[in-house]
Write an enzyme that holds these catalytic residues in place. Structure first.
Site, PDB file in Angstrom:
ATOM      1  N   CYS A   1       2.704   0.630  -8.817  1.00 30.66           N
ATOM      2  CA  CYS A   1       3.786   1.360  -8.157  1.00 30.66           C
ATOM      3  C   CYS A   1       5.060   1.412  -8.990  1.00 30.66           C
ATOM      4  O   CYS A   1       5.961   2.183  -8.689  1.00 30.66           O
ATOM      5  CB  CYS A   1       4.071   0.771  -6.775  1.00 30.66           C
ATOM      6  SG  CYS A   1       4.144  -1.014  -6.728  1.00 30.66           S
TER       7      CYS A   1
ATOM      8  N   GLU B   1       5.585  -3.449   0.989  1.00 31.72           N
ATOM      9  CA  GLU B   1       5.790  -3.186  -0.435  1.00 31.72           C
ATOM     10  C   GLU B   1       4.989  -1.927  -0.722  1.00 31.72           C
ATOM     11  O   GLU B   1       3.758  -1.956  -0.793  1.00 31.72           O
ATOM     12  CB  GLU B   1       5.310  -4.369  -1.276  1.00 31.72           C
ATOM     13  CG  GLU B   1       5.887  -4.383  -2.678  1.00 31.72           C
ATOM     14  CD  GLU B   1       5.207  -3.387  -3.599  1.00 31.72           C
ATOM     15  OE1 GLU B   1       5.791  -2.296  -3.806  1.00 31.72           O
ATOM     16  OE2 GLU B   1       4.119  -3.669  -4.094  1.00 31.72           O
ATOM     17  N   LEU B   2       5.691  -0.815  -0.880  1.00 29.03           N
ATOM     18  CA  LEU B   2       5.038   0.490  -0.902  1.00 29.03           C
ATOM     19  C   LEU B   2       5.080   1.107  -2.301  1.00 29.03           C
ATOM     20  O   LEU B   2       5.126   0.409  -3.295  1.00 29.03           O
ATOM     21  CB  LEU B   2       5.675   1.397   0.155  1.00 29.03           C
ATOM     22  CG  LEU B   2       5.719   0.791   1.570  1.00 29.03           C
ATOM     23  CD1 LEU B   2       6.439   1.714   2.529  1.00 29.03           C
ATOM     24  CD2 LEU B   2       4.315   0.484   2.079  1.00 29.03           C
TER      25      LEU B   2
ATOM     26  N   GLY C   1       0.823  -1.203   0.000  1.00 25.33           N
ATOM     27  CA  GLY C   1       0.000   0.000   0.000  1.00 25.33           C
ATOM     28  C   GLY C   1       0.859   1.254   0.000  1.00 25.33           C
ATOM     29  O   GLY C   1       1.953   1.270  -0.573  1.00 25.33           O
TER      30      GLY C   1
ATOM     31  N   GLU D   1       3.932  10.138  -6.069  1.00 21.48           N
ATOM     32  CA  GLU D   1       3.471   8.993  -6.847  1.00 21.48           C
ATOM     33  C   GLU D   1       2.157   9.342  -7.531  1.00 21.48           C
ATOM     34  O   GLU D   1       1.149   9.602  -6.871  1.00 21.48           O
ATOM     35  CB  GLU D   1       3.281   7.766  -5.950  1.00 21.48           C
ATOM     36  CG  GLU D   1       2.834   6.542  -6.716  1.00 21.48           C
ATOM     37  CD  GLU D   1       2.702   5.308  -5.841  1.00 21.48           C
ATOM     38  OE1 GLU D   1       2.816   4.193  -6.375  1.00 21.48           O
ATOM     39  OE2 GLU D   1       2.482   5.455  -4.624  1.00 21.48           O
TER      40      GLU D   1
END
Length: 476
Positions: A284, A250-251, A230, A378
């Site tokens: 991502c 896991e960004l 996230g 992002e």
């Protein structure tokens, strides 16, 4: 149309529907396609307790049995590939081209997890390397951590659940799963398939809900490890409340791709167009910033716009659609605000910049300032920015000037320059002659800085989700 139901699964059964109900809306058609029932605080506590009590039972299942179950699940998913892809497209607005690929990747992830269930290897360690250890020997082996809290996002809601549940079970753990509230139908369908494949009902509990449900799970001492995919804000919140337990994050990212002056421009432009807008940029590692050498920037940009213009925007369930919708109209509104901000700061729109409902036309911006959100944050949407550079050192510095460090791409025919980028950039992965948006599911995937902690990929996740236990034998 018959409405689909998403519900929590606790203590081996689906919960009754006497709970808060939320509509599930197709983001393209705006139709109601289902309902989900939100777990209560008591439901979550029951799920935590059930997971905790099942630890011993699940770890005793032989590795060969766990492997067979996971491979059975992969085979069933192969049989139902189109059904699962259509659920994904209807719930998320992701084109069938992309959801069929996601199902393929999920099949592979389950198969790989089944293989890793048989590879929980240890080692032997002689004691006589120390004078105090003469006539001793130690051996190590892998044991389950216990309860894995799996918190998953909406953008790849099938594959990322498989990347957590598969390795967790391969390692002999119990999973408590909280899928994203936007994509609960696909999570429900996957659990039903897993049980049909022989997955023990006591090996997983699933609770549906929002932030409060997630916070209750990750803060509980009955959880041994948190596997979260996230955003950085949520990860910081988890870190603050989780207590002493392992955390795998896991960004996000704002991925850069560098196009050097000697690059194959057709290849670079085609790949940037294809990987910048798949899933409407909601990845991502989606191409976001393209640093292009000033000698070729005009030619590259022209080719890029030509390729982007070929992309078909429309109904996600149409097999010819390339770009569907964002997850909802709020996400589309945010994207339009970011485009407006960049243009006011000096960026030029070369393509796109329009919105229809939850859909945003693939947008190409030229030369936005580094302070613009489309550059320094992002995007998670269908925007690609082309930024010229004079020399490679400048490009590396600008690309690396980010709080994120997930993956980067570099197009060049000079291997020494490619490895210069790989060596100098602070990222988890570098793709040579490809964009940032390339991942195979058996590779170690993850980032540094604000892009995460730990690595995914079944082999690497199983290592994270097991502990090393040592046995010492004294023979003196």
């Amino acid at each position: 149309m018959e409405l689909k139901i998403a519900n929590s699964f606790i203590e081996g059964e689906w919960l009754s529907t006497e709970r808060e109900q939320q509509d599930i809306i197709n983001p393209f058609s705006n139709e109601k396609i289902g309902v989900q029932y939100v777990a209560t605080k008591d439901d979550v506590d029951r799920a935590l307790e059930a997971s905790y009590k099942s630890k011993t039972e699940i770890k005793r299942i032989p590795s060969s049995t766990r492997a067979k179950i996971l491979k059975n699940a992969a085979a069933l998913l192969q049989e139902r590939k189109e059904t699962f892809a259509k659920i994904l497209s209807s719930e998320l607005g992701k084109p069938l081209k992309n959801t069929l690929d996601e199902v393929d990747r999920s099949i592979e992830t389950l198969e790989l997890s089944g293989e890793e269930a048989k590879r929980l290897h240890g080692e032997t360690l002689p004691g006589d390397v120390s004078e105090r250890g003469v006539n001793t020997i130690a051996s190590t082996y892998r044991v389950p951590v216990g309860v894995v809290a799996a918190v998953t996002p909406f953008n790849a809601p099938l594959n990322l659940v498989c990347h957590k549940v598969g390795p967790a079970f391969a390692g002999g753990n119990v999973t408590i799963l909280k899928p994203a509230p936007q994509t609960t139908l696909i999570a429900t369908a996957l659990l039903e398939l897993l049980f049909e494949a022989g997955f023990p009902k006591s090996a997983i509990n699933m609770v549906l809900g929002g932030v409060e449900v997630g916070q209750q799970i990750v803060s509980d001492d009955r959880v041994n490890i948190i596997s979260f995919t996230g955003g950085i804000i949520a990860s910081k919140n988890i870190s603050e409340i989780a207590g002493v337990k392992k955390q795998l994050f896991e960004l996000g990212g704002n991925a850069a791709t560098i196009v050097h002056e000697d690059a194959n421009l057709n290849r670079a432009a085609t790949q940037c167009a294809r990987t910048g807008y798949s899933n409407s940029g909601q990845s991502c590692i989606s191409v976001q910033r393209i640093y292009v050498h000033e000698k070729i920037v005009d030619e590259f940009t022209e080719r890029l716009v030509e390729e982007v213009a070929k992309l078909k925007v429309g109904d996600p369930l149409d097999p010819t659609t390339d770009v569907g919708t964002l997850v909802d109209e709020n996400a589309a509104n945010r994207i339009m605000n970011w485009i407006d901000e960049a243009v006011k700061a000096g960026a030029e729109i070369l393509h796109g910049g329009q919105k229809n409902g939850a859909s945003v036309v693939p947008t190409v911006l030229k030369n936005p300032p580094k302070q613009a959100k489309v550059v320094c944050e992002e995007v998670f949407g269908p925007i690609v920015s082309v930024i010229p550079f004079t020399n490679l050192d400048d490009a590396i510095a600008e690309a690396d000037n980010s709080p994120f460090g997930l993956q980067v791409g570099i197009f060049t025919n000079q291997i020494d320059l490619a490895y210069k980028v790989a060596d100098e950039m602070e990222v988890g992965g570098v793709v040579i002659n490809g964009t940032s948006n390339f991942r195979l599911d058996h590779w170690p995937y993850g980032g540094v800085k604000n892009s995460g902690i730990g690595r995914e990929g079944p082999r690497y996740a199983v290592q994270e989700m097991t502990e090393s236990k040592m046995i010492v034998l004294r023979m003196d």
